[in-house]
Design a protein around this motif. Structure first.
Motif, PDB file in Angstrom:
ATOM      1  N   TYR A   1       0.747  -1.324  -0.069  1.00 33.76           N
ATOM      2  CA  TYR A   1      -0.187  -0.039   0.070  1.00 33.76           C
ATOM      3  C   TYR A   1       0.870   1.434  -0.022  1.00 33.76           C
ATOM      4  O   TYR A   1       0.261   2.359  -0.299  1.00 33.76           O
ATOM      5  N   VAL A   2       2.018   1.318   0.305  1.00 26.88           N
ATOM      6  CA  VAL A   2       3.056   2.553   0.291  1.00 26.88           C
ATOM      7  C   VAL A   2       3.661   2.586  -1.159  1.00 26.88           C
ATOM      8  O   VAL A   2       4.139   3.612  -1.431  1.00 26.88           O
ATOM      9  N   ASP A   3       3.173   1.653  -1.971  1.00 26.75           N
ATOM     10  CA  ASP A   3       3.922   1.780  -3.242  1.00 26.75           C
ATOM     11  C   ASP A   3       2.689   2.491  -4.118  1.00 26.75           C
ATOM     12  O   ASP A   3       1.779   1.421  -4.485  1.00 26.75           O
ATOM     13  N   SER A   4       2.762   3.760  -4.294  1.00 27.38           N
ATOM     14  CA  SER A   4       1.554   4.136  -5.289  1.00 27.38           C
ATOM     15  C   SER A   4       1.426   3.688  -6.582  1.00 27.38           C
ATOM     16  O   SER A   4       0.380   3.798  -7.283  1.00 27.38           O
ATOM     17  N   SER A   5       2.607   2.992  -7.228  1.00 27.21           N
ATOM     18  CA  SER A   5       2.595   2.627  -8.560  1.00 27.21           C
ATOM     19  C   SER A   5       1.964   1.343  -8.355  1.00 27.21           C
ATOM     20  O   SER A   5       0.942   0.947  -9.425  1.00 27.21           O
ATOM     21  N   TYR A   6       2.068   0.614  -7.691  1.00 25.99           N
ATOM     22  CA  TYR A   6       1.365  -0.622  -7.422  1.00 25.99           C
ATOM     23  C   TYR A   6      -0.355  -0.426  -7.135  1.00 25.99           C
ATOM     24  O   TYR A   6      -1.087  -0.938  -7.820  1.00 25.99           O
ATOM     25  N   VAL A   7      -0.551   0.547  -6.380  1.00 27.81           N
ATOM     26  CA  VAL A   7      -1.944   0.809  -5.734  1.00 27.81           C
ATOM     27  C   VAL A   7      -2.548   1.276  -7.049  1.00 27.81           C
ATOM     28  O   VAL A   7      -3.771   0.897  -7.352  1.00 27.81           O
ATOM     29  N   MET A   8      -2.080   2.444  -7.824  1.00 34.34           N
ATOM     30  CA  MET A   8      -2.850   2.925  -8.855  1.00 34.34           C
ATOM     31  C   MET A   8      -3.003   1.923 -10.065  1.00 34.34           C
ATOM     32  O   MET A   8      -4.142   1.704 -10.708  1.00 34.34           O
ATOM     33  N   SER A   9      -1.993   1.212 -10.316  1.00 36.31           N
ATOM     34  CA  SER A   9      -1.917   0.078 -11.460  1.00 36.31           C
ATOM     35  C   SER A   9      -3.202  -0.906 -11.236  1.00 36.31           C
ATOM     36  O   SER A   9      -3.764  -1.298 -12.133  1.00 36.31           O
ATOM     37  N   TYR A  10      -3.003  -1.535 -10.045  1.00 36.00           N
ATOM     38  CA  TYR A  10      -3.883  -2.612  -9.527  1.00 36.00           C
ATOM     39  C   TYR A  10      -5.391  -2.192  -9.607  1.00 36.00           C
ATOM     40  O   TYR A  10      -6.210  -2.751 -10.180  1.00 36.00           O
TER      41      TYR A  10
ATOM     42  N   ILE B   1      -3.597   6.937 -16.479  1.00 38.21           N
ATOM     43  CA  ILE B   1      -3.270   7.197 -15.215  1.00 38.21           C
ATOM     44  C   ILE B   1      -2.912   8.609 -15.178  1.00 38.21           C
ATOM     45  O   ILE B   1      -3.264   9.058 -13.985  1.00 38.21           O
ATOM     46  N   ASN B   2      -2.137   9.249 -15.971  1.00 35.90           N
ATOM     47  CA  ASN B   2      -1.881  10.515 -16.011  1.00 35.90           C
ATOM     48  C   ASN B   2      -3.092  11.495 -16.078  1.00 35.90           C
ATOM     49  O   ASN B   2      -3.193  12.561 -15.551  1.00 35.90           O
TER      50      ASN B   2
ATOM     51  N   SER C   1       3.671  11.470 -10.611  1.00 33.94           N
ATOM     52  CA  SER C   1       5.076  10.750 -10.902  1.00 33.94           C
ATOM     53  C   SER C   1       4.845   9.260 -11.113  1.00 33.94           C
ATOM     54  O   SER C   1       5.680   8.441 -11.048  1.00 33.94           O
ATOM     55  N   VAL C   2       3.452   8.799 -10.740  1.00 29.59           N
ATOM     56  CA  VAL C   2       3.321   7.267 -10.710  1.00 29.59           C
ATOM     57  C   VAL C   2       3.273   6.894 -12.198  1.00 29.59           C
ATOM     58  O   VAL C   2       2.943   7.277 -13.157  1.00 29.59           O
ATOM     59  N   MET C   3       4.396   5.550 -11.981  1.00 28.77           N
ATOM     60  CA  MET C   3       4.479   4.840 -13.457  1.00 28.77           C
ATOM     61  C   MET C   3       3.632   3.854 -13.392  1.00 28.77           C
ATOM     62  O   MET C   3       3.456   3.045 -12.034  1.00 28.77           O
ATOM     63  N   LEU C   4       3.094   3.264 -14.575  1.00 27.17           N
ATOM     64  CA  LEU C   4       2.623   2.187 -14.522  1.00 27.17           C
ATOM     65  C   LEU C   4       3.171   0.875 -14.028  1.00 27.17           C
ATOM     66  O   LEU C   4       4.417   0.790 -14.725  1.00 27.17           O
ATOM     67  N   ASN C   5       2.629  -0.084 -13.380  1.00 29.65           N
ATOM     68  CA  ASN C   5       3.232  -1.195 -13.175  1.00 29.65           C
ATOM     69  C   ASN C   5       2.277  -2.246 -13.509  1.00 29.65           C
ATOM     70  O   ASN C   5       1.374  -2.620 -13.388  1.00 29.65           O
TER      71      ASN C   5
END
Length: 491
Positions: free
Chosen positions: A74-83, A173-174, A181-185
């Protein structure tokens, strides 16, 4: 299964952002709590035949807990947003597809998505082969309904693989979070989509545990989509579910929960005037909203003085001159009122400068972005002092319409401060305190419960004050690098 997902969806519609319980310095995530409560209550009303006794209730909760993702993610916003985006698009894929053939096809799509999410593809060979399969079975001169089951499996598995590499997701996502700054995972994206599809095709749950598992797929997708998503979101969701089943404490009154879900307060949160106000605030900030920053703050917490102390007369004189006698809190030297234009604040500031206090006492005063003015006297003889090491700023939205939307600035103490904060809060439950950061007054809350997580927060600080506090702060890099899907990995 569609019926169960629809129940959750109807509840989710009423919630547009995180909200917090107003009692206590460390707010309960009331949005997640209410979702967990109402979703579980709906399960009971549906009479599925699976929720008959306490044992079934406990199995339902176990199904929820066992299938909530690893909290460390949950602290990884890249994972959170992509999921979250993957899960959302998975819901769109299921719309209008409920036939036996559709569900069979989804099983093969999931196979392809799982290969991508688990990193067991040989790349780029597997994607090249998948594209060839899609082109071969997708020829215009070919009747798709006539191909055999093996060919269908080959086609839809390839479709699932390529769905994980669907173009335009980073751009999407953008758009969802401009300036991010979140990149797609892609692994997380594929997993979110596969989880939702699996929840759809599994049919009606056969046990209370399976019911909990089914709801967990949808719940984590929705909760991870919130800007302030954290472990507290999921703890609160499960706490709400337990309360609905009588397995846990009722932390929010049922009447309040009903107002949150069925009331019309949500629609009042977004009028044009408010939108302009929030936009103006955010544009004035020198830091990014909803991101964690490393800070080095000196936090001081002092008791608000009792109205039986010697300086009570000084406070009373100030209130009389300012026509604020009716705004005083009973038993303590604290008063609060609205001050639309700031004139009262200027008058009080001038009066305070001309009213020095005896040793052991200190004035505190402030006016926030919502035009709320607070003034009081603190005791300085025994103070809590600690270092804050992390902080952020976010918008807390009122769901009931009974309170205003507010900007909140939460922070976290260091390890030593976390331990002493826990001791301080448990010893001062029910008392009002004045909080200062680097000598600047920010808040005068009432401690409602022990706080063991080392957190606190302030509301409605003007952006100028926020910028001053965050001067020199550095953003904490919580975003892991996007998954390098081109790297060859064999299982």
């Amino acid at each position: 299964m569609k019926r169960l997902l629809a129940i959750l969806a109807c509840i989710i519609i009423a919630f547009t952002a995180q909200a917090n319980k107003s009692t206590g310095i460390e707010p309960l995530d009331s949005t997640s709590y209410a979702i967990g409560y109402q979703c579980t209550a709906s399960m009971l009303m549906e009479d599925t035949g699976l929720m008959r006794n306490k044992n079934d209730y406990e199995e339902y909760i176990r199904g929820l807990e066992d299938n909530i993702l690893d909290y460390a993610l949950y602290v990884d916003s890249s994972y959170v947003m992509s999921y979250s985006v993957g899960g959302m698009l998975g819901v769109f894929m299921t719309d209008g597809h409920s036939s036996k053939d559709d569900l069979a096809s989804f099983r093969y799509v999931i196979e392809g998505l799982r290969k991508a999410s688990e990193g067991i593809l040989v790349l780029p060979a597997d994607t090249i082969e998948a594209m060839a399969v899609l082109e071969r079975h997708g020829r215009k001169d070919k009747n798709f309904s006539d191909i055999d089951e093996n060919a269908k499996r080959e086609f839809f598995t390839a479709y699932g693989i390529m769905k994980a590499f669907q173009p335009g997701i980073q751009e999407y996502i953008n758009e969802l979070k401009p300036g991010t700054s979140v990149m797609l995972n892609r692994q997380a994206y594929a997993k979110g989509m596969a989880d939702v599809l699996e929840a759809c095709i599994n049919g009606e749950p056969k046990s209370a545990y399976e019911l909990g598992k089914t709801i967990s797929f949808s719940a984590k997708t929705i909760l991870m989509g919130h800007k302030n998503s954290s472990t507290q979101s999921f703890h609160s969701f499960i706490a709400g579910a337990k309360a609905a089943l009588g397995l846990g404490e009722q932390l929010i009154a049922k009447k309040v929960l009903e107002e949150m879900v069925y009331g019309d307060g949500v629609n009042d949160c977004y009028n044009i005037e408010d939108s302009e106000k929030w936009e103006t605030y955010q544009n004035a900030l020198n830091m990014e909203m909803c991101e964690q920053y490393a800070v080095n703050w000196d936090i001081t917490v002092s008791h608000v003085a009792s109205d039986t102390v010697s300086v009570a007369d000084d406070f009373g004189n100030l209130l009389r001159k300012s026509d604020m006698e009716g705004e005083k809190y009973d038993g303590i030297l604290l008063a609060q009122t609205l001050d639309e234009n700031g004139y009262l604040y200027d008058a009080i500031l001038s009066a305070i400068k001309n009213t020095p206090l005896t040793e052991g006492y200190k004035w505190f005063y402030g006016r926030n972005y919502d035009n709320e003015l607070v003034v009081g006297i603190m005791e300085t003889s025994a103070q809590f002092k600690a270092k804050a090491v992390e902080a952020s700023v976010a918008l807390e939205i009122s769901l009931t319409g009974n309170t205003q939307n507010k900007f909140v600035m939460p922070w976290k103490f260091d390890a030593k401060g976390t331990a002493t904060w826990s001791q301080f809060t448990v010893a001062n439950i029910g008392k009002f305190v004045a909080i200062e950061i680097n000598g600047m007054f920010v808040n005068a809350p009432r401690i409602m419960n022990q706080i063991t997580t080392g957190t606190s927060s302030a509301y409605g600080l003007f952006p100028e004050k926020v910028n001053q506090l965050f001067t020199g702060a550095t953003m904490i890099a919580t975003d892991k690098a996007a998954y390098e899907i081109e790297v060859i990995k064999m299982k």
